[in-house]
Every structure is written in C-alpha cells, then in structure tokens.
Scaffold this motif. Sequence first.
Motif, PDB file in Angstrom:
ATOM      1  N   ASP A  80      80.669  15.138  54.057  1.00 14.55           N
ATOM      2  CA  ASP A  80      79.671  14.491  54.920  1.00 14.55           C
ATOM      3  C   ASP A  80      79.071  13.263  54.232  1.00 14.55           C
ATOM      4  OD1 ASP A  80      80.057  16.310  56.954  1.00 14.55           O
ATOM      5  OD2 ASP A  80      78.310  17.526  56.432  1.00 14.55           O
ATOM      6  N   GLU A  81      78.770  13.392  52.946  1.00 14.25           N
ATOM      7  CA  GLU A  81      78.239  12.252  52.200  1.00 14.25           C
ATOM      8  C   GLU A  81      79.282  11.138  52.123  1.00 14.25           C
ATOM      9  OE1 GLU A  81      75.208  14.071  48.945  1.00 14.25           O
ATOM     10  OE2 GLU A  81      77.290  14.770  48.823  1.00 14.25           O
ATOM     11  N   CYS A  82      80.532  11.533  51.976  1.00 14.35           N
ATOM     12  CA  CYS A  82      81.622  10.562  51.928  1.00 14.35           C
ATOM     13  C   CYS A  82      81.719   9.790  53.243  1.00 14.35           C
ATOM     14  CB  CYS A  82      82.941  11.273  51.626  1.00 14.35           C
ATOM     15  SG  CYS A  82      84.366  10.167  51.517  1.00 14.35           S
ATOM     16  N   GLU A  83      81.584  10.481  54.353  1.00 13.44           N
ATOM     17  CA  GLU A  83      81.666   9.804  55.654  1.00 13.44           C
ATOM     18  C   GLU A  83      80.520   8.814  55.833  1.00 13.44           C
ATOM     19  OE1 GLU A  83      82.367  12.570  58.839  1.00 13.44           O
ATOM     20  OE2 GLU A  83      84.116  13.397  57.791  1.00 13.44           O
ATOM     21  N   ARG A  84      79.319   9.188  55.426  1.00 14.26           N
ATOM     22  CA  ARG A  84      78.186   8.253  55.518  1.00 14.26           C
ATOM     23  C   ARG A  84      78.423   7.030  54.624  1.00 14.26           C
ATOM     24  NH1 ARG A  84      75.476  13.133  55.676  1.00 14.26           N
ATOM     25  NH2 ARG A  84      74.878  13.053  53.493  1.00 14.26           N
ATOM     26  N   GLU A  85      78.946   7.266  53.423  1.00 15.54           N
ATOM     27  CA  GLU A  85      79.205   6.156  52.505  1.00 15.54           C
ATOM     28  C   GLU A  85      80.347   5.271  53.026  1.00 15.54           C
ATOM     29  OE1 GLU A  85      78.246   4.119  48.828  1.00 15.54           O
ATOM     30  OE2 GLU A  85      77.220   5.319  50.322  1.00 15.54           O
ATOM     31  N   THR A  86      81.334   5.879  53.677  1.00 10.79           N
ATOM     32  CA  THR A  86      82.429   5.108  54.276  1.00 10.79           C
ATOM     33  C   THR A  86      81.888   4.204  55.375  1.00 10.79           C
ATOM     34  OG1 THR A  86      83.994   6.889  53.763  1.00 10.79           O
ATOM     35  CG2 THR A  86      84.678   5.288  55.434  1.00 10.79           C
ATOM     36  N   GLU A  87      80.956   4.711  56.156  1.00  7.73           N
ATOM     37  CA  GLU A  87      80.341   3.893  57.208  1.00  7.73           C
ATOM     38  C   GLU A  87      79.518   2.755  56.616  1.00  7.73           C
ATOM     39  OE1 GLU A  87      78.393   6.732  59.779  1.00  7.73           O
ATOM     40  OE2 GLU A  87      80.318   7.273  60.711  1.00  7.73           O
ATOM     41  N   ARG A  88      78.851   3.020  55.520  1.00  6.26           N
ATOM     42  CA  ARG A  88      78.103   1.961  54.831  1.00  6.26           C
ATOM     43  C   ARG A  88      79.064   0.888  54.317  1.00  6.26           C
ATOM     44  NH1 ARG A  88      75.421   0.517  50.107  1.00  6.26           N
ATOM     45  NH2 ARG A  88      76.512   1.988  48.766  1.00  6.26           N
ATOM     46  N   LEU A  89      80.205   1.327  53.784  1.00  5.62           N
ATOM     47  CA  LEU A  89      81.227   0.384  53.333  1.00  5.62           C
ATOM     48  C   LEU A  89      81.760  -0.435  54.511  1.00  5.62           C
ATOM     49  CD1 LEU A  89      83.189  -0.803  51.239  1.00  5.62           C
ATOM     50  CD2 LEU A  89      84.656   1.209  51.616  1.00  5.62           C
ATOM     51  N   ALA A  90      82.008   0.215  55.640  1.00  4.41           N
ATOM     52  CA  ALA A  90      82.507  -0.482  56.835  1.00  4.41           C
ATOM     53  C   ALA A  90      81.529  -1.576  57.260  1.00  4.41           C
ATOM     54  CB  ALA A  90      82.743   0.510  57.970  1.00  4.41           C
ATOM     55  N   GLU A  91      80.236  -1.285  57.234  1.00 10.23           N
ATOM     56  CA  GLU A  91      79.231  -2.284  57.612  1.00 10.23           C
ATOM     57  C   GLU A  91      79.257  -3.468  56.655  1.00 10.23           C
ATOM     58  OE1 GLU A  91      75.707   0.128  57.652  1.00 10.23           O
ATOM     59  OE2 GLU A  91      76.359   1.208  59.453  1.00 10.23           O
ATOM     60  N   GLN A  92      79.377  -3.192  55.364  1.00  9.64           N
ATOM     61  CA  GLN A  92      79.446  -4.280  54.387  1.00  9.64           C
ATOM     62  C   GLN A  92      80.684  -5.144  54.601  1.00  9.64           C
ATOM     63  OE1 GLN A  92      78.623  -3.253  50.168  1.00  9.64           O
ATOM     64  NE2 GLN A  92      78.319  -1.182  50.990  1.00  9.64           N
ATOM     65  N   LEU A  93      81.825  -4.487  54.816  1.00  5.43           N
ATOM     66  CA  LEU A  93      83.068  -5.235  54.992  1.00  5.43           C
ATOM     67  C   LEU A  93      83.068  -6.036  56.284  1.00  5.43           C
ATOM     68  CD1 LEU A  93      85.603  -2.594  53.641  1.00  5.43           C
ATOM     69  CD2 LEU A  93      84.830  -4.696  52.508  1.00  5.43           C
ATOM     70  N   ARG A  94      82.474  -5.487  57.335  1.00  5.76           N
ATOM     71  CA  ARG A  94      82.338  -6.229  58.592  1.00  5.76           C
ATOM     72  C   ARG A  94      81.475  -7.464  58.366  1.00  5.76           C
ATOM     73  NH1 ARG A  94      78.250  -3.644  62.145  1.00  5.76           N
ATOM     74  NH2 ARG A  94      77.028  -4.582  60.499  1.00  5.76           N
ATOM     75  N   ASP A  95      80.334  -7.286  57.728  1.00 10.63           N
ATOM     76  CA  ASP A  95      79.425  -8.402  57.503  1.00 10.63           C
ATOM     77  C   ASP A  95      80.041  -9.440  56.565  1.00 10.63           C
ATOM     78  OD1 ASP A  95      77.664  -7.067  59.114  1.00 10.63           O
ATOM     79  OD2 ASP A  95      76.402  -6.333  57.491  1.00 10.63           O
ATOM     80  N   TRP A  96      80.804  -8.978  55.606  1.00 11.93           N
ATOM     81  CA  TRP A  96      81.462  -9.864  54.670  1.00 11.93           C
ATOM     82  C   TRP A  96      82.421 -10.779  55.411  1.00 11.93           C
ATOM     83  CZ3 TRP A  96      83.097  -7.542  49.379  1.00 11.93           C
ATOM     84  CH2 TRP A  96      83.477  -8.536  48.515  1.00 11.93           C
ATOM     85  N   SER A  97      83.184 -10.219  56.352  1.00  8.56           N
ATOM     86  CA  SER A  97      84.146 -11.042  57.073  1.00  8.56           C
ATOM     87  C   SER A  97      83.462 -12.009  58.006  1.00  8.56           C
ATOM     88  CB  SER A  97      85.149 -10.168  57.837  1.00  8.56           C
ATOM     89  OG  SER A  97      84.507  -9.428  58.853  1.00  8.56           O
ATOM     90  N   GLU A  98      82.288 -11.651  58.535  1.00  9.13           N
ATOM     91  CA  GLU A  98      81.554 -12.548  59.425  1.00  9.13           C
ATOM     92  C   GLU A  98      80.932 -13.707  58.662  1.00  9.13           C
ATOM     93  OE1 GLU A  98      78.777 -10.026  61.428  1.00  9.13           O
ATOM     94  OE2 GLU A  98      80.312  -9.134  62.704  1.00  9.13           O
ATOM     95  N   ASP A  99      80.577 -13.480  57.387  1.00 16.87           N
ATOM     96  CA  ASP A  99      79.939 -14.518  56.567  1.00 16.87           C
ATOM     97  C   ASP A  99      80.942 -15.521  56.013  1.00 16.87           C
ATOM     98  OD1 ASP A  99      77.513 -13.347  57.009  1.00 16.87           O
ATOM     99  OD2 ASP A  99      77.474 -12.241  55.126  1.00 16.87           O
ATOM    100  N   ASP A 100      82.214 -15.116  55.899  1.00 25.16           N
ATOM    101  CA  ASP A 100      83.213 -15.994  55.248  1.00 25.16           C
ATOM    102  C   ASP A 100      84.066 -16.736  56.221  1.00 25.16           C
ATOM    103  OD1 ASP A 100      82.438 -15.341  52.656  1.00 25.16           O
ATOM    104  OD2 ASP A 100      83.551 -13.469  52.739  1.00 25.16           O
TER     105      ASP A 100
END
Length: 127
Positions: free
Chosen positions: A107-127
């Motif tokens: 469960d903690e892994c899934e929450r952290e994966t979602e946090r990673l997904a948000e970072q990667l999404r935002d990263w692609s929008e900024d670049d």
Amino acid sequence: MCDEDRTAASRPAGGMQGDEMTKTVADSVREWEHAGMRCVRRCRMLGAPCGYVEVPEGHPLYGVEFWDMACEPDVYGGVTYTGNLGVDGAWFVGFDMAHYGNFRTGDECERETERLAEQLRDWSEDD
C-alpha cells in the motif's frame, strides 16, 4: 511483504511449480493509471514491493538509464530501475521499498508510485 509472497513463504519445502507459480507471479502485479501515467506495482524477491511509472517517448527521462540521470525524481530510496519491464517500446522509471532496516508495504508502495507519477507528469509539462 506482499500477500502473495506471504502465502508462498508458508508453503512446504519444494515451493510452487507449474500453473501455481505462473498464477502467483501474475497476481503479484498490479497496474493502474494515476495523473495520466501508467503505474505498475510488482513484488520482487523476498516479497519486496517495487513501483514503476511509464514515461512516454519524448519525456526527458525516456531511454535514460538511472545511473545516467543528471537529476532524479524524489522517491523513496531513490530511483533503482529504468527499463522496459518486458514491454516493447515502453520505458519505466522505478524504485523498490526494501531498504536496510526499513521494509515498506505494498500500500505504501502504491502511494509512493502515485507520487512519482505526479512528479514525472509535472516534469514533462515543465520541459
């Protein structure tokens, strides 16, 4: 530890074979979408949950090996995997939840994966 691995760990010596092993491996994978990104949770050796997020072609981290990243997303234990997870044309960024003295749950892994997904999404929008 993933539930599937607890079950496997309680089996008598000799372990699983054939169809039983194939089913357990398949059951230990969960895929979902979060923040417009494909997320995957797999349980690896010793039941350690690992999280992965697929980055699309054109993303700054697409095709980049984790040891070559100039900077990396903020994720538990740091990025420990980049590759295709056996899916042709796909590229995933991943991490694991098993670190010395601090084993985390699925469960903690899934929450952290979602946090990673948000970072990667935002990263692609900024670049």
